[in-house]
Design a protein around this motif. Structure first.
Motif, PDB file in Angstrom:
ATOM      1  N   HIS A 651      32.271  59.231  44.136  1.00  0.00           N
ATOM      2  CA  HIS A 651      33.557  58.653  43.729  1.00  0.00           C
ATOM      3  C   HIS A 651      34.709  59.098  44.623  1.00  0.00           C
ATOM      4  CE1 HIS A 651      31.867  56.566  40.437  1.00  0.00           C
ATOM      5  NE2 HIS A 651      31.561  57.623  39.717  1.00  0.00           N
ATOM      6  N   THR A 652      34.714  60.356  45.061  1.00  0.00           N
ATOM      7  CA  THR A 652      35.802  60.772  45.948  1.00  0.00           C
ATOM      8  C   THR A 652      35.693  60.096  47.320  1.00  0.00           C
ATOM      9  OG1 THR A 652      34.522  62.766  46.528  1.00  0.00           O
ATOM     10  CG2 THR A 652      36.202  62.986  44.811  1.00  0.00           C
ATOM     11  N   VAL A 653      34.477  59.921  47.803  1.00  0.00           N
ATOM     12  CA  VAL A 653      34.299  59.255  49.095  1.00  0.00           C
ATOM     13  C   VAL A 653      34.690  57.783  49.002  1.00  0.00           C
ATOM     14  CG1 VAL A 653      32.521  58.414  50.682  1.00  0.00           C
ATOM     15  CG2 VAL A 653      32.610  60.827  50.080  1.00  0.00           C
ATOM     16  N   LEU A 654      34.278  57.107  47.941  1.00  0.00           N
ATOM     17  CA  LEU A 654      34.650  55.697  47.794  1.00  0.00           C
ATOM     18  C   LEU A 654      36.161  55.549  47.622  1.00  0.00           C
ATOM     19  CD1 LEU A 654      31.758  54.312  45.580  1.00  0.00           C
ATOM     20  CD2 LEU A 654      32.322  53.620  47.904  1.00  0.00           C
ATOM     21  N   SER A 655      36.786  56.473  46.902  1.00  0.00           N
ATOM     22  CA  SER A 655      38.241  56.423  46.756  1.00  0.00           C
ATOM     23  C   SER A 655      38.917  56.596  48.114  1.00  0.00           C
ATOM     24  CB  SER A 655      38.702  57.525  45.794  1.00  0.00           C
ATOM     25  OG  SER A 655      40.114  57.592  45.755  1.00  0.00           O
ATOM     26  N   ALA A 656      38.487  57.585  48.890  1.00  0.00           N
ATOM     27  CA  ALA A 656      39.100  57.820  50.197  1.00  0.00           C
ATOM     28  C   ALA A 656      38.878  56.644  51.140  1.00  0.00           C
ATOM     29  CB  ALA A 656      38.527  59.102  50.810  1.00  0.00           C
ATOM     30  N   THR A 657      37.692  56.047  51.059  1.00  0.00           N
ATOM     31  CA  THR A 657      37.385  54.893  51.916  1.00  0.00           C
ATOM     32  C   THR A 657      38.317  53.732  51.604  1.00  0.00           C
ATOM     33  OG1 THR A 657      35.068  55.555  52.136  1.00  0.00           O
ATOM     34  CG2 THR A 657      35.597  53.232  52.537  1.00  0.00           C
ATOM     35  N   HIS A 658      38.463  53.416  50.328  1.00  0.00           N
ATOM     36  CA  HIS A 658      39.359  52.308  49.961  1.00  0.00           C
ATOM     37  C   HIS A 658      40.813  52.624  50.303  1.00  0.00           C
ATOM     38  CE1 HIS A 658      36.816  49.293  48.073  1.00  0.00           C
ATOM     39  NE2 HIS A 658      36.096  50.266  47.565  1.00  0.00           N
ATOM     40  N   TRP A 659      41.181  53.876  50.198  1.00  0.00           N
ATOM     41  CA  TRP A 659      42.561  54.240  50.550  1.00  0.00           C
ATOM     42  C   TRP A 659      42.832  53.942  52.023  1.00  0.00           C
ATOM     43  CZ3 TRP A 659      46.431  55.323  47.363  1.00  0.00           C
ATOM     44  CH2 TRP A 659      47.611  55.862  47.889  1.00  0.00           C
ATOM     45  N   LEU A 660      41.909  54.302  52.870  1.00  0.00           N
ATOM     46  CA  LEU A 660      42.088  54.033  54.301  1.00  0.00           C
ATOM     47  C   LEU A 660      42.094  52.533  54.596  1.00  0.00           C
ATOM     48  CD1 LEU A 660      39.894  56.767  56.029  1.00  0.00           C
ATOM     49  CD2 LEU A 660      42.376  56.693  55.825  1.00  0.00           C
TER      50      LEU A 660
END
Length: 938
Positions: A651-660
């Motif tokens: 979940h943290t990786v997917l959140s960071a990916t979408h943020w970028l």
């Protein structure tokens, strides 16, 4: 490691795996050589082959199954992949029903049902069933060809939850799925929308009846020449009912063999057949009564089994007939079309047969009229044969019908380990549910397995209670059972993300009994690795795995499952990831994923673990599209089958990916989802990181009130962690410290940020969290630059860069602070003579400069047309999306389940040609699509 298993009484591994092709549930009857070609009906079915649903309803013996078998044969040359499932009364259980659906589609391609199978047995509530159906549908959608699923005898499903599962399957079906439903009764399914869209073909008795010409062709194929007039008379008497015509033919052939003249005419004058009951009565009177007594006896005993082969039949009649006689009888019944047919594509040394359902009902009527003692005797023989030939589910079923619940329980205990080794815990769950509770309670081994299955299904309180009860009933000197309970205790701590609790049993965990098998060693090694890593002892964690002897169970290497060597290698990769050594992590995870494919379902746990770790690596290397491709569609699955550490990464990786990528709504949605997941399960470490990341997101876009509220929650959480949980408390304090630093930087209180950063760096170094230390080190360098301390900024940045290069980090440095990229550029400009740093700096700059796919693109008329096909409910979902509501709140607002909301989102993305919430909202705003009330989405 998804769950840490526990040893049970071992038995030789079963090498005679049950084949799909030998089970009548998943194979259609073989089409008979003398079945009339019903071109009229088959043409209708072929014309409807791309419809969503085909419903065929008619009484028993009306030819439903035969017609669909012929349709299936016509579809195969057209490139359709076809799965078949025949429901039986025992399928009317939500777990069995969904499992059968998964198994039937797995025959086409195991990958279709792989993720759905992982969810099987982990709950029977509506949401658990729905998410399993959605996982299955996703697997079908990813299949490259058209898929047809034929569901026969759907009338056996009476449970409303099974009807709901079928409804979801219809509602969520992708374009390449076509479902045929065969039933004797009306189906309680909502087909109105599909009817309106022209996606349903419905056939009933009017369509299934033979025409006069078809009846004549059928009768000639069965009994030879027959006058057209007599064929018409028989057609009228049977009213075109297929079973009635078949009975006329049987009666005529029997009289012909007896030397009687005028058989067809006499059949017409004596028989009146218009319903299944009349069919059963006639079959009992006119067919069974004309067979030899041993033949009838064999048929009656065969009827107790859903499928039979020659050696099973010999066992059922207590060797009163030899195998040659039985094979001859089965062949003759098949050739005479007497309601016995071989199962299609049977493999192996023996041919399996199935009885026509009406035929079997008649035979079972006779069987049930016998004494309880005689019935138990036959079931006992069936149970013994299935047990000895490696079919535990059928063996347990017959043992229970024989009244030998003790034997059934003993068999489940015997096969539990082999099922687990094959990764088939779903079958073990089903077997355990069949047993009376009293039999489980009297066997410590079964109680141990029940505790393990509670862990598998995430029923942690029930698991803890079962462990406590077993400890009370197990003597201190019973070394092996006590050690298995220790493993279960540690596994429960791992699932509850409680390394401090696991530390309390470390001495017991280290006292491994002598001569423990590979399963016990693998479970112990994985638990100890997990525990050592959370203590910061990464080398010890790796050494434990790398120096371990080969894991052997029943003489074979243990590679798959959650304790095999593949999972052990995942723990090695996990240890590197916690340190921040992503180059090593990537190599291990890619190798594990490749090998897991070779082992199929047995290695699914290792595959999930490796995927979560590799996603973190891919994000670190700035491969954002690869991150989404690898885990976004599997986020639900990984959340439900992985340990908390994996869920945190997903979940943290997917959140960071979408943020970028500029998808702010999606970025926050993944963090809120992590927060909810962790809060429901009381996992404070995961809650802390979800809140810390939210604070960073809020302050970066100026949402200070939201940041303040989230930070207050995080501080309260940190204050609530008791001293008895020092490991958890230490990590929560680091998360809170990160959030406070981000808050200080956003408020330009750089002095306070600098003061807070130094203890954070020291704490991370102490725990071996090198990646976090690099992140805070780079942030400290940027803060120093803003305070005008240029030498400190330069030294700090260089230290972070050199350390980051050794670890292979990219995004960690860039994500530390918005000003990190510029500081790195300035510092490296003075280090041109260092080729290593120059090369590393170029990589960092390339990652910073890589333009992610823009969420905005020019709208076209085609886009507008696609957007306009949103349904009313889908438009409501988009309207709520625009209010930044998470899935749970959207579900509550619309009265839907969260799984249904997720499915609507997938459809919305597909229709709009977008890939995120932000893009969907922007696209709808572009075209000012009206919501349900006619207002524009704002």
């Amino acid at each position: 490691m998804q769950q840490i298993p526990v040893s049970a009484t071992t038995c030789p591994r079963n090498t005679d795996d049950q084949k799909f092709s030998a089970d009548p549930r998943w194979t259609p009857p073989r089409s008979g050589a003398r079945v009339v070609a019903r071109e009229r009906l088959i043409t209708q079915l072929l014309d409807a082959r791309r419809k969503r649903c085909i419903v065929v309803q008619g009484p028993a013996g009306s030819g439903k199954t035969t017609a669909l078998v012929a349709w299936r044969e016509a579809l195969l040359p057209l490139g359709f992949d076809i799965a078949w499932l025949t429901f039986s009364p025992d399928a009317d259980d939500s777990t069995h029903c969904v499992d059968y659906l998964v198994t039937s589609l797995a025959q086409i391609d195991p990958s279709i049902g792989r993720e759905a199978a992982l969810l099987g047995g982990r709950g029977t509530d509506d949401e658990a069933v729905e998410r399993t159906v959605i996982a299955l549908v996703n697997g079908i959608a990813n299949h490259p060809t058209q898929v047809v699923l034929v569901l026969d005898d759907v009338h056996h499903l009476a449970d409303a939850r099974n009807h709901e599962a079928l409804q979801w399957l219809l509602d969520y079906a992708p374009p390449n799925l076509h479902i045929a439903l065969l039933s004797r009764t009306m189906l309680p399914l909502a087909l109105g929308r599909l009817r309106d869209q022209g996606l349903v073909l419905e056939l009933d008795m009017r369509d299934l009846r033979f025409t006069a010409q078809e009846s004549e062709v059928f009768l000639k194929a069965q009994i030879g020449e027959i006058p057209a007039k007599e064929a018409r008379r028989l057609h009228q008497l049977a009213d075109g009912w297929a079973a009635g015509l078949q009975l006329f033919a049987i009666h005529a052939k029997l009289r012909q063999k007896a030397g009687c003249a005028g058989a067809p005419q006499e059949a017409a004058s004596q028989i009146q057949l218009h319903d299944p009951q009349a069919f059963a009565e006639y079959f009992d009177r006119e067919v069974l009564s004309r067979l030899e007594a041993p033949e009838v006896e064999l048929l009656i005993r065969m009827a107790v089994c859903t499928r039979v082969c020659a050696s099973l039949c010999v066992a059922l009649v207590a060797n009163e007939q030899d195998a040659a006689e039985v094979v001859a009888l089965l062949s003759r019944l098949d050739s005479d079309n007497l309601f016995v047919a071989p199962i299609e594509a049977a493999t192996g040394a023996e041919v399996w047969y199935r009885l026509n359902p009406l035929f079997r009902e008649t035979l079972l009527g006779r069987f049930r009229a016998r004494s309880q003692r005689d019935q138990r005797d036959v079931h006992m023989r069936a149970w013994a044969w299935f047990r000895d030939h490696g079919h535990p589910d059928e063996a347990v079923h017959h043992a229970l019908l024989a009244g030998d619940t003790s034997a059934a329980a003993d068999l489940v205990l015997q096969v539990a380990r082999p099922l687990q080794v094959k990764g088939d815990l779903r079958k073990l769950v089903a077997l355990m549910r069949m047993l009376p509770e009293a039999e489980i309670e009297t066997r410590p081994g079964l109680r141990m397995w029940m505790a393990h299955l509670h862990l598998y299904a995430r029923r942690f309180d029930a698991c803890a209670a079962a462990i406590a009860a077993l400890k009370r009933d197990t003597g201190e000197n019973d070394t092996r059972p006590r050690y298995r309970l220790t493993l279960l205790d540690a596994a429960l701590a791992a699932q509850r993300d409680d390394p401090d609790g696991a530390m309390s049993i470390l001495p017991e965990l280290l006292r491994t009994p002598e001569h423990s098998d590979g399963w016990i060693i693998g479970a112990r090694n994985n638990l100890l690795s997990w525990l050592y890593m959370h203590r910061g002892h990464y080398e010890d964690a790796r050494r434990l795995q790398l120096d371990a002897p080969p894991l052997i169970v029943d003489g074979a290497p243990l590679v798959g499952t959650n304790v095999g060597t593949l999972s052990g290698r995942c723990f090695v990769g996990f240890s590197y990831a916690l340190e921040g050594k992503f180059t090593q992590t990537e190599r291990i995870c890619r190798d594990v994923l490749f090998e897991a494919e070779q082992y199929g379902h047995a290695a699914a746990d290792a595959s999930c673990f490796a995927s979560a770790l590799l996603a973190e690596v891919l994000y670190e290397f700035n491969e954002l599209d690869a991150v989404r491709k690898l885990i976004e569609s599997r986020a639900d699955l990984l959340e439900r089958v992985s340990i908390p550490d994996s869920v945190l990464r997903v979940h943290t990786v997917l959140s960071a990916t979408h943020w970028l990528l500029g998808h702010r709504l999606d970025a926050f949605a993944y963090l809120e989802r992590l927060d909810e997941y962790a809060s429901q399960r009381d996992l404070p470490r995961l809650v802390a990181w979800a809140l810390a990341e939210q604070v960073q997101r809020h302050v970066s876009i100026g949402q200070m009130d939201a940041a303040d509220a989230t930070l207050a929650r995080l501080d309260a959480l940190a204050a609530s962690i008791p001293a008895e949980r020092p490991g958890t408390r230490a990590e929560v304090l680091v998360a809170a410290g990160q959030a406070h630093v981000d808050w200080c930087v956003a408020h330009e209180d750089f002095e306070a940020a600098a003061i807070r950063l130094q203890p954070l760096i020291a704490r991370c170094d102490e725990r071996g969290w090198q990646r976090r230390a690099v992140r805070f080190g780079m942030q400290a360098a940027v803060v120093a630059a803003r305070l005008g301390r240029l030498d400190a900024a330069r030294d700090g940045a260089l230290a972070a860069l050199r350390r980051g290069h050794r670890l292979g980090l990219l995004r960690t440095l860039l994500d530390a602070d918005p000003g990190a990229a510029e500081l790195i550029r300035r510092v490296l400009a003075d280090e041109r003579d260092d080729p290593v740093l120059a090369f590393y700096g170029a990589r960092i700059d390339a990652a910073r400069s890589a333009a992610p796919a823009s969420p905005a693109r020019a709208a076209t008329q085609a886009d507008a047309r696609r957007a306009e096909v949103l349904s009313e409910r889908e438009t409501e979902v988009v309207r709520l999306l625009s209010q930044a509501l998470p899935n749970k709140k959207i579900a509550r607002t619309l009265g839907l389940s969260p799984e249904t909301v997720k499915w609507h989102l997938k459809n919305i993305y597909g229709k709009l040609g977008v890939s995120s919430r932000d893009e969907a909202v922007a696209r709808v705003r572009d075209f000012e699509l009206g919501c349900a009330s006619g207002e524009a989405v704002r």
